[in-house]
Design a protein around this motif. Structure first.
Motif, PDB file in Angstrom:
ATOM      1  N   HIS A  74       0.827  -1.209   0.000  1.00  0.00           N
ATOM      2  CA  HIS A  74       0.000   0.000   0.000  1.00  0.00           C
ATOM      3  C   HIS A  74       0.860   1.258   0.000  1.00  0.00           C
ATOM      4  CE1 HIS A  74       0.749  -0.807   4.246  1.00  0.00           C
ATOM      5  NE2 HIS A  74       0.281   0.385   4.603  1.00  0.00           N
ATOM      6  N   HIS A 145      -7.750  -0.890   5.702  1.00  0.00           N
ATOM      7  CA  HIS A 145      -6.679  -0.208   6.443  1.00  0.00           C
ATOM      8  C   HIS A 145      -7.147   1.238   6.496  1.00  0.00           C
ATOM      9  CE1 HIS A 145      -2.798   0.511   8.058  1.00  0.00           C
ATOM     10  NE2 HIS A 145      -2.145   0.817   6.967  1.00  0.00           N
ATOM     11  N   ASP A 167      -0.559  -4.259   6.282  1.00  0.00           N
ATOM     12  CA  ASP A 167      -1.207  -3.635   7.445  1.00  0.00           C
ATOM     13  C   ASP A 167      -2.688  -3.884   7.232  1.00  0.00           C
ATOM     14  OD1 ASP A 167       1.157  -2.643   8.364  1.00  0.00           O
ATOM     15  OD2 ASP A 167       0.832  -0.589   7.689  1.00  0.00           O
TER      16      ASP A 167
HETATM   17 ZN   LIG Z   1      -0.031   1.254   6.568  1.00  0.00          ZN
END
Ligand SMILES: [Zn+2]
Length: 561
Positions: A74, A145, A167
């Motif tokens: 990301h 996220h 994450d």
């Molecule tokens: Zn992150």
């Protein structure tokens, strides 16, 4: 090499395990290497002058042509921020990157600041995309996220399947995003997971993370009740949080000024790609705030971590040219504090309060990042994936250990859980997982202005010394013929003592310097000037300490004439 070690996958975290940030991991199969993420982290409080800390890629030095590609999970800087600093070491014309459109946009925008670097080949990937890189096949799995387009990675390797969560958190009511697709995760787990690598950032937090819509409610409560201006500080990369603040501001008739280069850039990219939706009329320039009533203004800015150069710090220290705090202002810190920055953030908060503003920070209400799964979600992830082996990733050591405990509490055997740190080589085969004896270099590489890695431990120690006790320069002009000091040695000092008030001290120093030089030159033989300088440094240093209890950096300069 034995046959069994040939048939194993090596997983090498270069950053992010044992710390928050700087995520980078290598997957190595028979010498070929796949890279996951290239992040940086912000310096700690005791690293004066350091801008970023990046992963150490010494291990890849002779292996550039073995790199299969780089996959990004990301667009957070702790996953992409090191790209421009690592390119001089790792780039080859064949290097290919894979990233979502948003992640790609953020990386490429940043590369514009490095025009001398070659153009990066970044292929776009989407939720459910599949790519094949060397012996690996990767399927991208959208995970919630606090930034859109966050991908978990389902990786098929020659020894079995890995699931890397990126994450993540589970969110049933996300803002600007679709809810977690549990059916898909279950379907993935049916393909048999040999190793689960899961986000540990919030492993020490009880319960379940808040849904983004819950956070939004809290933010709305604050903004609705604010009497004057709202100044909301967050990370430039928390795109969802930025969207929330913009939407709520619109709802209550506030215009939004975006302050801070990285914040403005990210909002531009996200708007352009359709990740941030807002009425174009909502946005104003910061200088326009003077023309609007206070309750019509929201200022979105960077600096919730107390970063020295960021907007909020400049506002707090009254250095910002336009934004001056006053009674009635509401300042929101909408991101949690990264370990190591607590003290700076506290000082900044006090400063803001002194100027009459009201402060809301993440501990008071749930308005912080909240982008990471807490205990209950981590349990759920393990239960869904039912991996043979488990490896906590992303987090301080205590977080990794806590995450390992969570896995154990679900009945996983200890020998199937591997707590690895940066630089460890995790050896994974069908039957077992262990950490090899050798480690690879993973110590900090510091980026300072435009220099990469030229700030070492020594430079840092010097800076700390200078910051604490100042500098003391002694300049002695020596007559080559006679070996005598000509005139009186010059002394320059900064940050140590006020020279005019220390005449006696300086007189003694000058006498000592003359003594040291002349005892070295007095024999008439060739003089070892390095030794003389060292003597001045040592002896004057000791003398100053005995008189002042301080240890300034002593710099001897000897000039022969
Ligand atoms: Zn992150």
């Amino acid at each position: 090499m034995t046959k069994s070690s040939k048939e194993s996958l090596r997983i090498i975290p270069l950053g992010g395990l044992g710390e928050v940030g700087r995520n980078m991991m290598l997957l190595e199969w028979k010498g070929e290497i796949l890279i996951l993420d290239m992040g940086f982290r912000l310096p700690e409080e005791d690293m004066p002058g350091v801008d970023y800390i990046i992963p150490n890629v010494e291990y890849l030095r002779d292996k550039k042509d073995k790199i299969l590609g780089v996959v990004f999970t990301h667009g957070h800087y702790d996953h992409i921020g090191a790209v421009p600093y690592l390119m001089p070491k790792l780039w080859t014309p064949n290097l290919v990157f894979f990233a979502s459109p948003l992640t790609r946009g953020i990386i490429l925008k940043r590369q514009e600041d490095f025009p001398e670097q070659p153009k990066l080949k970044i292929k776009e990937v989407y939720d459910k995309s599949r790519i094949k890189i060397g012996p690996f096949s990767i399927e991208f799995v959208k995970m919630n996220h606090n930034i859109p387009d966050n991908f978990g990675l389902f990786i098929e390797t020659p020894i079995g399947n890995i699931f890397h969560t990126s994450d993540f958190k589970f969110d049933k009511n996300p803002v600007n995003d679709t809810p977690t697709d549990f059916n898909r995760l279950r379907e993935i787990s049916k393909r048999k997971i040999l190793l689960l690598m899961s986000d540990s950032t919030d492993a020490e937090e009880e319960d379940h993370s808040l849904s983004e819509s819950e956070i939004s409610k809290n933010l709305e409560e604050i903004i609705k009740n604010a009497k004057g201006r709202v100044i909301a500080a967050t990370f430039a990369s928390l795109i969802n949080r930025i969207q929330q603040i913009i939407s709520i501001s619109e709802k209550y008739g506030r215009k939004v000024a975006i302050e801070g280069y990285s914040m403005r850039t990210n909002v531009e990219i996200a708007k352009h790609l359709g990740y941030i939706r807002a009425d174009p009329k909502t946005f104003i320039l910061t200088k326009q705030i003077e023309n609007l009533p206070d309750q019509k203004i929201t200022i979105l800015c960077t600096g919730a971590q107390g970063e020295a150069e960021a907007v909020l710090m400049r506002v707090a220290t009254k250095e910002h040219p336009i934004i001056k705090l006053k009674k009635g202002d509401t300042v929101i810190f909408s991101s949690s504090v990264i370990p190591g920055n607590e003290r700076t953030v506290q000082i900044m908060k006090d400063e803001i309060l002194r100027q009459g503003a009201e402060v809301f920070h993440y501990k008071m209400m749930d308005i912080h990042a909240g982008g990471h799964a807490k205990k209950e979600e981590l349990k759920k992830m393990i239960k869904i994936m039912r991996p043979r082996f488990f490896m906590p990733i992303h987090g301080q050591y205590s977080m990794l250990v806590e995450h390992a405990k969570i896995a154990k509490s679900l009945g996983m055997k200890e020998e199937r859980i591997i707590v690895a740190e940066n630089g460890d080589i995790v050896n994974l085969s069908k039957k077992k997982v262990f950490i090899e004896r050798k480690i690879v270099p993973s110590n900090y590489v510091m980026v300072d202005g435009l220099g990469i890695g030229d700030v070492g431990e020594v430079v840092l120690r010097d800076r700390k010394m200078l910051a604490k006790d100042g500098i003391f320069v002694v300049i002695a002009v020596v007559d080559r013929q006679t070996g005598k000091v000509k005139g009186s040695p010059d002394i320059i000092s900064r940050g140590f003592v006020y020279l005019r008030e220390s005449k006696e001290l300086l007189r003694e120093v000058r006498k000592k310097v003359i003594g040291i030089v002349q005892s070295a030159t007095g024999s008439g033989r060739a003089v070892n000037w390095a030794y003389v300088k060292n003597e001045i440094k040592e002896k004057i240093g000791q003398f100053l300490f005995s008189k002042t209890q301080r240890r300034p950096m002593v710099l001897p300069v000897v000039i022969e004439v």
